[in-house]
Design an enzyme around this catalytic site. Structure first.
Site, PDB file in Angstrom:
ATOM      1  N   GLN B 198       0.933  -1.108   0.067  1.00 60.33           N
ATOM      2  CA  GLN B 198      -0.115   0.041   0.049  1.00 60.33           C
ATOM      3  C   GLN B 198       0.880   1.221   0.162  1.00 60.33           C
ATOM      4  OE1 GLN B 198      -3.480  -0.540   0.223  1.00 60.33           O
ATOM      5  NE2 GLN B 198      -2.829  -2.691  -0.138  1.00 60.33           N
ATOM      6  N   GLY B 239     -11.370   3.008   5.318  1.00 62.54           N
ATOM      7  CA  GLY B 239     -10.400   2.277   4.328  1.00 62.54           C
ATOM      8  C   GLY B 239      -9.671   2.791   3.342  1.00 62.54           C
ATOM      9  N   HIS B 240      -8.693   2.000   2.708  1.00 62.51           N
ATOM     10  CA  HIS B 240      -7.782   2.760   1.638  1.00 62.51           C
ATOM     11  C   HIS B 240      -8.524   3.303   0.562  1.00 62.51           C
ATOM     12  CE1 HIS B 240      -6.880  -1.483   0.114  1.00 62.51           C
ATOM     13  NE2 HIS B 240      -8.344  -1.512   0.139  1.00 62.51           N
ATOM     14  N   ASN B 241      -8.175   4.454   0.077  1.00 64.46           N
ATOM     15  CA  ASN B 241      -8.796   5.128  -1.018  1.00 64.46           C
ATOM     16  C   ASN B 241     -10.017   5.736  -0.901  1.00 64.46           C
ATOM     17  OD1 ASN B 241      -6.763   2.917  -2.271  1.00 64.46           O
ATOM     18  ND2 ASN B 241      -6.673   4.441  -3.823  1.00 64.46           N
ATOM     19  N   SER B 259     -12.240   2.689  -1.094  1.00 62.16           N
ATOM     20  CA  SER B 259     -12.699   3.235  -2.256  1.00 62.16           C
ATOM     21  C   SER B 259     -14.026   3.702  -2.379  1.00 62.16           C
ATOM     22  CB  SER B 259     -12.291   2.390  -3.425  1.00 62.16           C
ATOM     23  OG  SER B 259     -11.115   1.928  -3.379  1.00 62.16           O
TER      24      SER B 259
END
Lengths: 343, 343, 343
Positions: B198, B239-241, B259
């Site tokens: 990541q 969460g990521h993005n 996302s």
């Protein structure tokens, strides 16, 4: 910095013309800089191609690029896999404290440390703790007495491992997580909740990764266990005496109550709740927000609150969508029937 | 300590007789001391007036005070607003570490600090980090390498900012939160879950406030972004993005999967879950405990699990309340019909 | 190490033959070592007896041991209670920092400490804080200005108590919890969310135990209060101005929104959500995952989302299980009726 030709080779595509350029990163089409690589995973992203600055793109084979695209394109069967490989190639190393023990760390004299260990500032290592080779303890980590940490583990800032916790090899624990808090156990004695001592421990097997602000409680006795290769997301709660099998995936904010048991390869979606003493079989999956109150068989997929076999859950949800209309229909049925009877 | 007359002026009410008294605080009617101010927001609180020790009260205009009340009363159109103004006037300053770098902090030599910075004990500041003017870092804060923090930010104890995180100006982060943990991403290779690096970061824009024990993961690549003016409550998972727009309100224990995307001014109630890759339009609102599994249009209000348009959700819930009786009614209908058919 | 005869005495069973052996621990039948004690709580565990290495077993009276069991067996009316007593006897002491103030702690000179206080490394104690007798502050604890801590409290690593928080006596707070974060309160001024100062505090009464990564916010004004003897599990969120009565049990990941109020002896299951300003009466219970949106009367049991009286909730769930079949049945009813009408 890798060349584009290195990347092409890595993902099994013949280096296209003009591939001897440096690639400085990977980014989405709209965010990529002129020296970065981007990707097109499906046709819906084609409109973004026109304005991207990306030096080149990885493209899922079934996607047809427009003729106007003249920069290099690497066609692959599995764009996700190709991207994972590229990320592994270009990922910058995670910064670690320098080798050795920081002067502002406190290591009890009876603790033993392996070779190549990095101990950051404000780290505490307790009596008789044993730290394996090449372990990295970032600033502010707390290691209780008699803890055992295997080789190549990495603990991020402010992780707390209470006394007697055992980690296998290559375990990663992200910032702020707490292992070894007393399990939540009391007995009402007529006047107050009497605390039941929690004398067990937590064993985390090899290759487990644990997110941030995760809580894993020590067992009442014996052990709370996280099986090898299991991955746990942020803010997950794992109660005392829980047994998590190998290679499970536990998504953020899930909660496993005491003595619940997960087989191998179980997947729990985000915010899933598992009742105490429940067993979930190998390879079972629970959709996000499931509330699992009964045992789940191996390979079963469940969803809903309470969790049901996913197909049943979908049928009920579909029926529920129609329920307000059914109420009306039933009233009409009753009226018609009353009319008939009155005849 | 302000005079009651100062407070009257502040909230736009002519100072009543006897308003040259010191006010030492604001409290509810039953808890107020003789030198404190209290308030009556609605008629239901009138019974408490009789025994309150409060020196004076702020009163919502539509509420009619009894004749027996002889102490000063400040009548206002909006008691909540008046109270907010008074709180701003009398709030004690939040204690901060003294200006400068505590001797028990560790600041890498390549880090740069602006003017008027306060660095408490046990703070770590990494290589090449850049800290703006008047930033306060409370005890035990961890700032990774290459982090950038804008002017006038305040980070409370034990906050962790991993490497390369960027904060705008006037960002507040409460104790124990973690920004920049690796996003939760793996690929099963047939034997184990392979970690997907990541390599992205987190950008937090100006005027964002983040509660305690919040986790915001770094992007797989590119950025996880929290838009300007957004406020995030405790124990939230991002969460990521994820892309959070400006001026959103995200209440405690909500979770946003990877996302997902929030527009401007979105409000998510407590314990809301948002599925990965979902878009929620500007000004949309989700009731507490909603499980959002599909895109939500701008200004839509949703609720339930799964989340539906709120009106539909209410209709279904109303129908569900009647369902047990419907089961009985349908059985009777069937019986009556069978009887008719048997005729 | 206690003798088996000591344990027999403790749980009120006459010491059996061969009871002068040392017992080194308590474990499940399959994990017990040859010097450990185990137990049989119900008949389902009898098959494990055959291969256990345990030196002796505690047995629930109604369970009939096979004749093949020749080692000592202590028969009891309540195996859980007996085990709790044994655990209290054999529990190893929780390691604490040594008495006195660690050289790597920072204690402001105006703070006052009682007798027998243990302050670990990297602890911060703020101005005018008052710490009672025999308090243990583990490594990395943060105590803000003007905090008051009663006698015999224990705070585990990285706990944060912001300024002015008050703890009673014998309070235990596990690692990573945060008390005194600003309550989550804003007013939209047409351009941005204006922060409403939160000038109140948190009072935690005697004998409260708080898990890991719990967040308890300071009141807008007056106090957020946790009543005496209440026990709070990990990752619980308690909003500003919440009033929790005495002897409550709040299980992991529950969330109480601002100004909600719990009576005495309330039990909230895991992941329960309580709406702001809701009142829950004495002795009420909420099943795990309940979403409580309306007041709950004393002694009521609720469950579901939204939470309903438990019996009603069960009836609705049972009806919901039948709903897909009802949809089919109603369609048939309609057909039959249409046929009849057509006659």
């Amino acid at each position: 910095m890798p060349l584009l030709s290195d990347i092409a080779k890595l993902i099994g595509f013949p280096p296209p013309a003009g591939a001897d350029i440096d690639i400085t990163g990977l980014a989405t089409l709209d965010e990529a800089q002129a020296s970065e690589l981007s990707f097109v995973g499906s046709e819906q992203y084609l409109p973004l191609l026109q304005n991207t600055k990306a030096a080149a793109v990885i493209v899922q084979k079934r996607v047809k690029l427009p003729n106007t695209w003249t920069r290099p394109a690497l066609m692959v069967d599995d764009a996700d896999l190709a991207i994972a490989k590229v990320l592994r190639l270009i990922a910058p190393p995670v910064p670690r404290p320098p080798l050795g023990i920081d002067q502002m760390a406190r290591v009890e004299t009876s603790a033993t440390l392996g070779d190549g260990v990095s101990v950051g500032p404000f780290v505490y290592i307790g009596h008789r703790a044993r730290i394996g080779n090449r372990v990295a303890l970032h600033a502010g980590v707390y290691i209780g007495d008699d803890v055992v940490i295997g080789d190549d583990c990495e603990l991020f800032p402010h992780v707390t491992l209470r006394e007697r916790i055992v980690l296998g090899q290559r375990v990663i624990i992200h910032a702020g997580s707490v292992l070894g808090t007393d399990g939540f156990g009391y007995r009402w004695d007529g006047k107050q909740h009497q605390k039941i001592p929690q004398i067990g421990t937590v064993i985390v097997e090899d290759d487990v990764e644990i997110g941030s602000c995760v809580c894993i409680d020590r067992a009442k006795f014996s052990t709370t266990r996280i099986g090898r290769g299991t991955k746990i997301d942020n803010l997950v709660q794992i109660g005392h005496n829980v047994q998590v099998g190998p290679h499970c995936i536990i998504v953020g904010q899930a909660g496993l109550a005491g003595s619940s048991k997960l087989g191998a390869g179980v997947v729990l979606g985000g915010q899933t709740a598992v009742r105490d003493h429940i067993s979930i079989g190998d390879g079972a999956m629970a959709a996000a927000c499931s509330a699992i109150a009964e045992d789940v068989e191996a390979k079963q997929i469940v969803s809903g609150m309470p969790a049901l076999p996913h197909r049943q859950s979908l049928r009920e949800q579909a029926a529920l969508r129609r329920l307000p209309d059914l109420v009306v229909q039933i009233r009409k049925l009753q009226d018609e029937l009353d009319l008939l009877k009155g005849k």
